[in-house]
Design a protein around this motif. Structure first.
Motif, short mmCIF file in Angstrom:
data_model
loop_
_atom_site.label_atom_id
_atom_site.label_comp_id
_atom_site.label_asym_id
_atom_site.label_seq_id
_atom_site.Cartn_x
_atom_site.Cartn_y
_atom_site.Cartn_z
N VAL A 1 4.26 1.96 1.99
CA VAL A 1 5.34 2.73 1.36
C VAL A 1 4.92 4.19 1.28
CG1 VAL A 1 6.78 3.02 -0.66
CG2 VAL A 1 6.03 0.73 0.00
N ILE A 2 5.78 5.07 1.78
CA ILE A 2 5.56 6.51 1.61
C ILE A 2 6.64 7.01 0.67
CG2 ILE A 2 5.49 8.75 2.75
CD1 ILE A 2 4.76 7.32 5.31
N ALA A 3 6.22 7.69 -0.40
CA ALA A 3 7.23 8.14 -1.37
C ALA A 3 6.76 9.38 -2.08
CB ALA A 3 7.55 7.04 -2.38
N THR B 1 0.86 -1.19 0.00
CA THR B 1 0.00 0.00 0.00
C THR B 1 0.89 1.23 0.00
OG1 THR B 1 -1.77 -1.13 1.22
CG2 THR B 1 -1.76 1.29 1.26
N ALA B 2 0.72 2.08 -1.02
CA ALA B 2 1.53 3.28 -1.13
C ALA B 2 0.73 4.49 -0.66
CB ALA B 2 2.00 3.48 -2.56
N LEU B 3 1.37 5.36 0.10
CA LEU B 3 0.76 6.60 0.58
C LEU B 3 1.41 7.77 -0.15
CD1 LEU B 3 0.84 5.81 4.41
CD2 LEU B 3 -1.02 5.36 2.79
N VAL B 4 0.58 8.55 -0.82
CA VAL B 4 1.06 9.64 -1.66
C VAL B 4 0.36 10.93 -1.24
CG1 VAL B 4 1.15 10.53 -4.01
CG2 VAL B 4 1.51 8.11 -3.59
N GLY B 5 1.07 12.03 -1.33
CA GLY B 5 0.46 13.32 -1.01
C GLY B 5 1.51 14.36 -0.77
N SER B 6 1.07 15.59 -0.66
CA SER B 6 2.01 16.68 -0.43
C SER B 6 2.57 16.62 0.97
CB SER B 6 1.31 18.03 -0.66
OG SER B 6 0.18 18.14 0.20
N THR C 1 8.52 5.17 -8.09
CA THR C 1 8.96 4.00 -7.31
C THR C 1 7.80 3.15 -6.82
OG1 THR C 1 8.96 5.23 -5.21
CG2 THR C 1 10.98 5.28 -6.51
N ILE C 2 6.57 3.61 -7.00
CA ILE C 2 5.43 2.87 -6.43
C ILE C 2 4.42 2.44 -7.51
CG2 ILE C 2 5.61 3.96 -4.16
CD1 ILE C 2 3.36 5.87 -5.05
N ARG C 3 4.85 2.38 -8.73
CA ARG C 3 3.91 2.04 -9.82
C ARG C 3 3.32 0.65 -9.65
NH1 ARG C 3 6.13 3.80 -15.63
NH2 ARG C 3 4.11 2.86 -16.10
#
Length: 588
Positions: free
Chosen positions: A540-542, A379-384, A547-549
């Protein structure tokens, strides 16, 4: 007002402090303390031989020419001096060593407690301040078990015995002596009550200044990079001046005690010369009685002055002890009575259900966060920056506990799970890739010190640490300096990833795990991470979205809420927030 606040305000030794000292410091060492008391009794009585012999020297040896008695007096005084020397040495040797041993034990106890405090506590407290409290606050306690305690007892005993000896020699002269000494004692008690809260404040100021100094030395490159040496010196100077102001106040109080002692103790000397001299002239006292009285008086006054100094040391000791007890009273994160469930077999199903969280009351960082990470998924976490990604990772790592809602692992509320049973199955690589001063090998083995050489080398190869370690003269045994300063950012990150690999966790949290890597290193690490995350539930935080595709699901976090979720292809197709972030980075 709480007892602790009352204690701070009054500056007096509270009953609880005295009880704590007796139960936890004196009573466990009662045999040594009793032996020390016996030694001090022998020591103090042997000291009284010399002034006692003065009477016989003046009246019998000099007055009557009794040379036989002179030999007895010389032998007695010589033996008494020998006993004083031996008992003083044994007393200092035993109690001083035990006092230092006690300090070392207290430091370990305090450090053990501090290191088990919640992460939130460290977020609100300077590390340098904690170092000061662990190392310095317990220092003064040595006087509570060292020679100070038995010297206090010995001083009281000596004063009582000498007082009755003085009464026997001359009740009238004794009255002239006692009144000024009682006044001196009252002034001393008042002064100690005044300086105790100042000593407490000094410890706090010292901790603040030490904390800032530790931070500035740790960030020396930033200070030099911004040409901020002058401003940092000014900040430190201001802190040192605060310490000086505090010391000045205590010196004023102790100087007042010393000056009062000089005056009030000098008055009896004048009285003795006047009244005692008149009594000798009128044959109401012998010369030997007067000389013995004067000699005994010195042995009455000296312990009182000594007890004044010891009282000052006790005041400082209790101030440090108060701060230590305050720190030790902060609940450890493992002391939560709800945490009783031990994990056995962990599959790795991580679920957030309506989680709300705030660092400060009234300001939510996360609002209604809900998602499921199936076993073995990514599970990837994305955001500003500041959107709440790292806070979600902190909750998953049990560093934090939700204000509302539940974080579950395999259907079990994480807030009810014992921390050691969970974290033994957790692997973490954080933004702050913290490394200890030591070797590369020691840092990789940090979480698994008993790991085999084969497992170590496997982690080294998987994280591509071997690639740069082989080029170093000492390989994995290369010293990397404080916080790994001798390694590049990418090298430090790879060591941290190798450390997580070796832990072989079921739950893996990667917070910007590839943030410090160049493009070539990132390719290597992505290959090793693909092996690492296989079969493990991974968050995963990135910021680098490339890197998280391959993540099983991507959660887009904004202002503490999940605004989008799906796979990379789904989110690109929806042309929402993730699509804008991804295409913007692709152009860069």
């Amino acid at each position: 007002m709480s007892q602790d606040k009352q204690r701070k305000k009054s500056g007096k030794f509270s009953l609880s402090s005295l009880q704590y000292v007796f139960r936890h410091i004196i009573w466990p060492r009662r045999k040594l303390v009793i032996f020390g008391v016996i030694l001090i009794i022998v020591n103090r009585f042997s000291r009284l031989v010399l002034p006692g012999s003065t009477k016989y020297l003046m009246d019998d040896v000099i007055g009557k020419g009794d040379t036989g008695l002179l030999q007895i007096l010389l032998l007695s005084v010589g033996a008494a001096l020998f006993v004083q020397a031996v008992t003083s040495f044994v007393l200092t040797r035993l109690l001083s060593v035990e006092a230092q041993h006690m300090i070392s034990i207290l430091r370990v106890d305090v450090q053990r407690h501090v290191i088990q405090l919640p992460v939130r506590y460290f977020d609100n407290t300077k590390s340098g301040e904690l170092v000061s409290r662990i190392m310095l606050d317990v220092e003064g306690v040595r006087n509570l078990i060292g020679t100070g305690l038995v010297q206090m007892f010995g001083g009281i005993l000596t004063s009582v015995v000498v007082f009755f000896l003085l009464l026997d020699l001359s009740p009238q002269l004794t009255l002239y002596v006692v009144v000024p000494l009682v006044l001196f004692g009252l002034i001393s008690l008042k002064a100690f009550g005044y300086v105790r809260p100042i000593f407490r404040e000094r410890a706090k100021v010292n901790a603040d200044v030490t904390g800032r100094l530790t931070e500035s030395l740790g960030g020396i490159r930033v200070i030099k990079g911004f040409n901020a040496e002058r401003s940092e010196v000014a900040v430190f100077k201001k802190g040192v001046e605060r310490i000086f102001d505090n010391v000045r106040k205590t010196l004023t109080a102790t100087s007042l005690v010393t000056s009062a002692g000089t005056l009030l103790i000098g008055l009896p000397a004048v009285s003795i010369m006047w009244v005692g001299g008149s009594m000798v002239v009128e044959d109401e006292m012998t010369r030997g009685d007067l000389m013995a009285f004067i000699a005994y008086l010195a042995f009455l006054v000296a312990p009182l002055i000594e007890m004044g100094n010891i009282g000052s040391q006790f005041t400082e000791a209790f101030a440090g002890l108060d701060r230590t007890r305050e720190l030790m009273s902060v609940p450890k994160e493992s002391e939560n009575p709800l945490r009783t469930r031990r994990l056995e077999d962990v599959r790795g199903r991580l679920v957030f259900k309506g989680v709300h969280f705030s660092y400060q009351e009234g300001t939510e960082v996360l609002s209604d966060i809900s998602f499921e990470a199936p076993p073995g998924s990514v599970t990837a976490l994305v955001g500003s920056s500041g959107s709440g990604k790292t806070t979600i990772a902190g909750l998953a790592a049990s560093f934090l506990t939700p204000d509302r809602g539940v974080v579950e692992l395999d259907g079990i509320d994480l807030s009810r799970v014992t921390l050691d049973s969970y974290r033994s199955r957790l692997g973490v690589v954080l933004q702050d890739d913290f490394l200890y001063e030591g070797t590369i090998r020691e840092n990789i083995l940090f979480g698994q010190p008993k790991a085999s050489e084969a497992d170590l080398l496997s982690a080294v190869r998987a994280a591509h640490v071997k690639e740069f370690a082989d080029r170093l003269e000492d390989g994995l045994d290369t010293l990397i300096g404080e916080r790994g300063v001798k390694l590049s950012g990418g090298q430090r990150q790879r060591v941290a990833i190798a450390r997580a690999l070796l832990a072989d966790p079921r739950i893996l949290i990667l917070d910007e795990a590839t943030s410090n890597l160049d493009t070539e290193s990132e390719i290597f690490i992505q290959e090793s991470l693909n092996e690492l995350i296989r079969g493990r539930t991974t968050l995963v935080i990135a910021h680098r979205l490339s890197t998280i595709r391959k993540a099983d699901q991507i959660l887009v976090i904004e202002n503490g809420r999940i605004v989008e979720r799906g796979t990379h292809d789904q989110l690109i197709a929806s042309q929402g927030r993730y699509h804008r972030l991804y295409t913007y980075q692709a152009r860069i």
